[in-house]
Design a protein around this motif. Sequence first.
Motif, PDB file in Angstrom:
ATOM      1  N   PRO A  17     137.441 -83.876 -47.912  1.00  0.00           N
ATOM      2  CA  PRO A  17     138.294 -84.972 -48.374  1.00  0.00           C
ATOM      3  C   PRO A  17     137.628 -86.325 -48.190  1.00  0.00           C
ATOM      4  N   TRP A  18     136.323 -86.403 -48.229  1.00  0.00           N
ATOM      5  CA  TRP A  18     135.644 -87.690 -48.040  1.00  0.00           C
ATOM      6  C   TRP A  18     135.123 -88.200 -49.363  1.00  0.00           C
ATOM      7  N   LEU A  19     134.953 -89.496 -49.413  1.00  0.00           N
ATOM      8  CA  LEU A  19     134.326 -90.074 -50.589  1.00  0.00           C
ATOM      9  C   LEU A  19     132.849 -90.267 -50.288  1.00  0.00           C
ATOM     10  N   THR A  20     132.003 -90.055 -51.292  1.00  0.00           N
ATOM     11  CA  THR A  20     130.601 -90.370 -51.100  1.00  0.00           C
ATOM     12  C   THR A  20     130.449 -91.891 -51.166  1.00  0.00           C
ATOM     13  N   ARG A  21     129.286 -92.378 -50.720  1.00  0.00           N
ATOM     14  CA  ARG A  21     129.052 -93.821 -50.706  1.00  0.00           C
ATOM     15  C   ARG A  21     129.217 -94.457 -52.084  1.00  0.00           C
ATOM     16  N   PRO A  22     128.590 -93.884 -53.129  1.00  0.00           N
ATOM     17  CA  PRO A  22     128.786 -94.485 -54.463  1.00  0.00           C
ATOM     18  C   PRO A  22     130.254 -94.457 -54.892  1.00  0.00           C
ATOM     19  N   GLU A  23     130.951 -93.380 -54.569  1.00  0.00           N
ATOM     20  CA  GLU A  23     132.366 -93.303 -54.939  1.00  0.00           C
ATOM     21  C   GLU A  23     133.157 -94.402 -54.236  1.00  0.00           C
ATOM     22  N   PHE A  24     132.849 -94.578 -52.949  1.00  0.00           N
ATOM     23  CA  PHE A  24     133.554 -95.592 -52.171  1.00  0.00           C
ATOM     24  C   PHE A  24     133.344 -96.971 -52.778  1.00  0.00           C
ATOM     25  N   PHE A  25     132.090 -97.257 -53.135  1.00  0.00           N
ATOM     26  CA  PHE A  25     131.818 -98.594 -53.660  1.00  0.00           C
ATOM     27  C   PHE A  25     132.308 -98.759 -55.093  1.00  0.00           C
ATOM     28  N   GLU A  26     132.494 -97.643 -55.789  1.00  0.00           N
ATOM     29  CA  GLU A  26     133.080 -97.725 -57.116  1.00  0.00           C
ATOM     30  C   GLU A  26     134.564 -98.094 -56.989  1.00  0.00           C
ATOM     31  N   ALA A  27     135.218 -97.514 -55.990  1.00  0.00           N
ATOM     32  CA  ALA A  27     136.659 -97.729 -55.843  1.00  0.00           C
ATOM     33  C   ALA A  27     136.977 -99.069 -55.185  1.00  0.00           C
TER      34      ALA A  27
END
Lengths: 501, 174
Positions: free
Chosen positions: A241-251
Amino acid sequence: MDQLINLAGGFGEVFTWQNMIWVVVGAFLGTAVGVMPGLGSAMAVALLLPMTFTLDPLASLIMFSGIYFGGLFGDSTAGILMNTPGNSTAIATTFEGHRMALAGRAPQALATSAIGAFTGGMLATVLVVFFAPTLAELATKFGPGEYFALALFAFVAISTIVSESAARGLAALGFGLALALVGIDQSTGSARYTFEVPALFDGISIVVITVAMLAIGEVLHVASRLGRSNAAELVPSQGRPWLTRPEFFEALPAWLRGSAFGIPFGIIPAGGAEVPTFLAYGTERRLDRRRAKPTFGTGSIRGVAAPEAAGNATAGSAMGALLALGLPTSATAALLLATFQQYGMQPGPLLFERNGEIVWALLASLFIAMIALLILNLPFAPLWAKLLKIPQAHLYAGITVFASLGVYATSASTVDLAIMCALGLLGFVMRRNDVPLAPILIAVILGPLAEYSLRDAMANSNNDPLTLVSSPITIGLYTLLVLGVVWAFWRRTRESRAQDF
Amino acid sequence: MNERSEQATGAEQAPRGWWAGRGELVVAALLIVLALVLAYGNLTMDVVGEGGLLGPQGFGWLVAAVCVAVAASLTISAFRKPEDERRVAAAEAKDTNWGAMLSAFAGLLAFTALLEFLGWLVAATLLFGMVATALGNRRVLWNLLVGFILAGVIQIVFGGVLGLALPAGLLDRW
């Protein structure tokens, strides 16, 4: 920096092991109710309010803050995994969230929504801490004319601007205003519309109305659709249930933009978070179209992040409006108002002076609740999703039992249960005919405020109607209202011409 | 699970008449009833003291007027409703499982009437059983058992630990 000192005092008050348990219990129960299909934050609060009746004021408000945000964290789970949003405020999250789940990214969607809820709630609560005292000071200048303008603004906004059909919105408003009139008249002591029933002298409790409209109406509606519509299917949530770094910065930018949409709407009495969540969703979609690789329609992470942050930001700043102005801007805030009044406290400009300790403790517990919720929701979201596997028949039977318990517990009278049955039927008829429920709740909440401030304004000015438009604040509010109505008509005509779904 | 419910609709395939697809008329009728109740309440009210311009009745008249106006507007739009919109609404309205809805509602009425006589434990068990059965789970005894456990847990947690007064009813008299 008085606020920080006061807030530190609040934290000191909340950091006892009993109070921490109440926060966690509240967060846990709130999430549990919020996760259930068809139930959202307002329901979580209404159903669980009776639990707090027997606690002392501080413990009760602390638990309340857990339930309040818990319901909001939970209500997008059903939307994402089953395409059945629990609240109208979770609808915007559901579009892209469910598509993400179908594309096998359910855990990421749940994580995005949990972090979004956290971001929005946190930012709004921080602003409340800094600006609530200022707002309260401004509110001391409010007279009956200003309060009447605010209430009228809320009525028109919720029934004509926000809802699909103005006639239906106003119908709901009429029902709500009539319900609010029942009981002893505050200024003369005359019994109104009680028809000799002593149990009605105190009026019809907001808890009874909320539970009947939202829970009983929903149960009857689900029963009437039994075996008719296709049952919603649960998409399993598997994986980290974690976001990857790129996903986090996209959101991240979407979380922030969503919060920016949400925060102002908590202070405007326009019926809660529905409008800002859709505005946030719409903005993200427009921004997305301009990108090289549009992601909307296939499960866009930003389409989940922005509305979720907006929804919780609204909930957070609604708390500020309630504490500082005494003005409930959503059904959930109205229930909190009822809780305060039950302990003899009146939210509004004087609350910070009279019950400062408890207010700051409540604000501190909001922060703790949100951190507890992030911990409860981020890693364990798939576990919460297991709640969606409760068979429908038992789930709704259980809701009915809890609803009846809550209603009976408010005053230990079967008259309240009879009212619940009648209003549940009304809620069912309204659902069948696409009459929105939100205006009823807003009318019940703000009806008395509108009536008594209008009567006070008339009494103070020798019945001169011009007193209602005699201050800059009232003129500003009425101007905003006219603009809102014009915008609503413009939007409706434009929508009927161009549909892009 | 819905053998019974399908039969129920079969019996309820009412002929399509003028009323089909004009469900908002029900809402309009309710608004008129509400306006009449408010008017009756206003006319029979024992007004205590001096209430100023609006008095205790003024806002009631205002709300009654809004109700009548909205009812009129809903009625007009129901009369003018285009054929295709009516067909959609009628199809949706006909698609109603009245049996399930009414038996769930009967469970609520029974609970309201019998709670103080039967006591929380028995009444809540019956309520759960009736609603769960109405919602399509036909294992009645199993529903009652689940209901009994839920009612018992609530009795212990709310009645015992939190001290909420729940009626004992029959169990008290034994």
